[in-house]
Motif scaffolding. Structure first.
Motif, short mmCIF file in Angstrom:
data_model
loop_
_atom_site.label_atom_id
_atom_site.label_comp_id
_atom_site.label_asym_id
_atom_site.label_seq_id
_atom_site.Cartn_x
_atom_site.Cartn_y
_atom_site.Cartn_z
N GLY A 164 -21.06 44.29 -30.27
CA GLY A 164 -20.08 43.32 -30.72
C GLY A 164 -18.78 43.90 -31.23
O GLY A 164 -17.87 43.15 -31.59
N ARG A 206 -17.87 40.55 -32.56
CA ARG A 206 -18.13 39.46 -31.61
C ARG A 206 -19.63 39.31 -31.39
O ARG A 206 -20.38 40.27 -31.46
CB ARG A 206 -17.42 39.74 -30.29
CG ARG A 206 -15.92 39.91 -30.44
CD ARG A 206 -15.24 40.18 -29.10
NE ARG A 206 -15.25 38.99 -28.27
CZ ARG A 206 -15.85 38.92 -27.10
NH1 ARG A 206 -16.53 39.95 -26.61
NH2 ARG A 206 -15.79 37.80 -26.38
N ASP A 207 -20.06 38.12 -31.13
CA ASP A 207 -21.46 37.86 -30.83
C ASP A 207 -21.79 38.54 -29.49
O ASP A 207 -21.20 38.18 -28.46
CB ASP A 207 -21.72 36.36 -30.73
CG ASP A 207 -23.20 36.02 -30.64
OD1 ASP A 207 -23.91 36.69 -29.85
OD2 ASP A 207 -23.63 35.09 -31.33
N GLU A 209 -24.09 38.27 -27.44
CA GLU A 209 -24.70 37.42 -26.42
C GLU A 209 -23.84 36.20 -26.09
O GLU A 209 -23.67 35.84 -24.92
CB GLU A 209 -26.09 36.98 -26.87
CG GLU A 209 -27.06 38.14 -27.06
CD GLU A 209 -28.42 37.66 -27.54
OE1 GLU A 209 -28.57 36.44 -27.76
OE2 GLU A 209 -29.32 38.50 -27.68
N LYS A 210 -23.30 35.57 -27.10
CA LYS A 210 -22.60 34.31 -26.88
C LYS A 210 -21.09 34.45 -26.82
O LYS A 210 -20.39 33.53 -26.39
CB LYS A 210 -22.96 33.32 -27.99
CG LYS A 210 -24.45 33.00 -28.08
CD LYS A 210 -24.72 32.05 -29.23
CE LYS A 210 -26.21 31.74 -29.35
NZ LYS A 210 -26.50 30.82 -30.49
N GLY A 211 -20.58 35.60 -27.25
CA GLY A 211 -19.14 35.73 -27.37
C GLY A 211 -18.65 35.00 -28.61
O GLY A 211 -19.44 34.41 -29.36
N PRO A 317 -16.19 45.92 -20.73
CA PRO A 317 -16.75 44.70 -21.33
C PRO A 317 -17.49 44.93 -22.63
O PRO A 317 -17.61 44.00 -23.44
CB PRO A 317 -17.69 44.18 -20.23
CG PRO A 317 -17.99 45.36 -19.38
CD PRO A 317 -16.76 46.20 -19.40
N LEU A 325 -9.17 39.43 -24.70
CA LEU A 325 -9.59 38.08 -25.07
C LEU A 325 -8.52 37.06 -24.70
O LEU A 325 -8.84 35.91 -24.41
CB LEU A 325 -9.87 38.02 -26.57
CG LEU A 325 -10.91 38.99 -27.13
CD1 LEU A 325 -11.21 38.66 -28.59
CD2 LEU A 325 -12.19 38.96 -26.30
N ALA A 328 -8.98 36.26 -21.00
CA ALA A 328 -10.25 35.65 -20.58
C ALA A 328 -10.10 34.15 -20.37
O ALA A 328 -9.27 33.49 -20.98
CB ALA A 328 -11.30 35.92 -21.64
#
Length: 328
Positions: A164, A206-207, A209-211, A317, A325, A328
């Motif tokens: 993260g 940052r998460d 897994e989920k962003g 990534p 970001l 994105a």
């Protein structure tokens, strides 16, 4: 109100040179601020895991009144060897404290931990520091920020010990009043916490897994144990320079007030596992208020931190940067 200097960098303050060098493959580097005529300087250390060299030069109880160079580098404690290269270059120029036998350059340094990002076997050394000094300039157009100098391997948002995290870097900013009083700062941002602009997280943890962002300050408040070295690969270090005339004790106060810029831009900050250190140098002769210069320092530091994050380039990534970001 204040404005920025013409370049909005530390080089809006005359009388100094700034040089940078880095190894973009090993992801480590060095930034030097040189004061060829010598300048009073102070330091303020807030983090619990700092690494520094020659900060006693700035103790009001010591006899020396000026320094000739300030250094920010990666490499953790190994990077402290780099100051020898700065001293070698300054000695060749005949710059230093005259001992009657030779001139001894007075150089102080702070380091950050970037060994886990690139090649831990490569650290800023005397050769890299000498290269930075040889290329030191007074023209801000010749300098680059982000993944350069001491910010080459800088990262932020590391409360989960890696997953993260985001790429950060080094940035610079200046503040100028109508009177001509100018304060500039250069900051390498390698913080445990998140970076804020206008009260909003713009980069940090940052998460995985989920962003999206995980608020590091809230996450820290949920911890039931003290931070360990697993979360201790951090540190935000910087140099503040003003054209105001101050002695080294007053420079120490400016550095201390400059730390307010860290507190405004980074949360959490000054933890036991950060090595947050700021130097402040007086490179001018303008009569000025100490408190005004200190508040200007805080503003310049806060802005330099935000600029460091926005100038950084991501490393894929797993270690994106702010600009990634936005795309994105």
């Amino acid at each position: 109100m204040f404005s920025t200097g013409s370049s909005d960098t530390i080089l809006d303050v005359e009388g100094i040179l700034v040089g940078q060098a880095e190894d973009p493959k090993a992801l480590t580097g060095i930034t030097v601020v040189l004061a060829p005529q010598g300048a009073p300087a102070g330091v303020d250390v807030r983090g619990g895991g700092s690494g520094t060299r020659e900060t006693t030069l700035m103790d009001p109880r010591t006899a020396v009144e000026v320094v000739h160079g300030l250094v920010l580098s990666g490499g953790s404690a190994f990077g402290l060897d780099a100051s020898g290269g700065v001293m070698a270059w300054l000695e060749e120029q005949g710059i230093g404290f005259d001992t009657g036998v030779t001139k001894v350059p007075l150089v102080a340094q702070a380091i950050l931990f970037d060994l886990a990002v690139g090649d831990s076997r490569v650290r800023p050394d005397k050769a890299m520091a000498y290269q930075a000094c040889r290329g030191a300039v007074s023209d801000p157009r010749l300098l680059s920020w982000g993944n350069h100098g001491a910010g080459c391997g800088a990262t932020i948002g590391k409360l989960l010990n890696g997953p993260g995290a985001m790429k950060s870097g080094i940035g610079s900013a200046s503040v100028r009043l109508e009177s001509g009083l100018t304060v500039g700062a250069v900051v390498a941002v390698n913080a445990l916490g998140d970076v804020y602009e206008g009260g909003r997280i713009i980069a940090g943890l940052r998460d995985p897994e989920k962003g999206g962002f995980i608020n590091s300050s809230r996450l820290l408040l949920e911890q039931t144990k003290n931070l360990s070295f697993a979360e201790g690969k951090n540190t935000t270090i910087g140099i503040i320079v003003t054209n105001g005339r101050f002695h080294k004790c007053q420079c120490g106060k400016i550095a201390a007030m400059g730390q307010n810029g860290l507190a405004r831009a980074i949360r959490p900050v000054h933890t036991t596992m950060d090595g947050d250190t700021l130097f402040a140098m007086s490179a001018g002769s303008m009569e000025a208020s100490l408190d005004v210069a200190g508040e200007m320092a805080a503003i310049a530091v806060e802005r330099a931190i935000v600029k460091a994050v926005k100038a950084a380039e991501g490393l894929g990534p797993l270690l994106p940067a702010w600009r990634d970001l936005q795309e994105a």
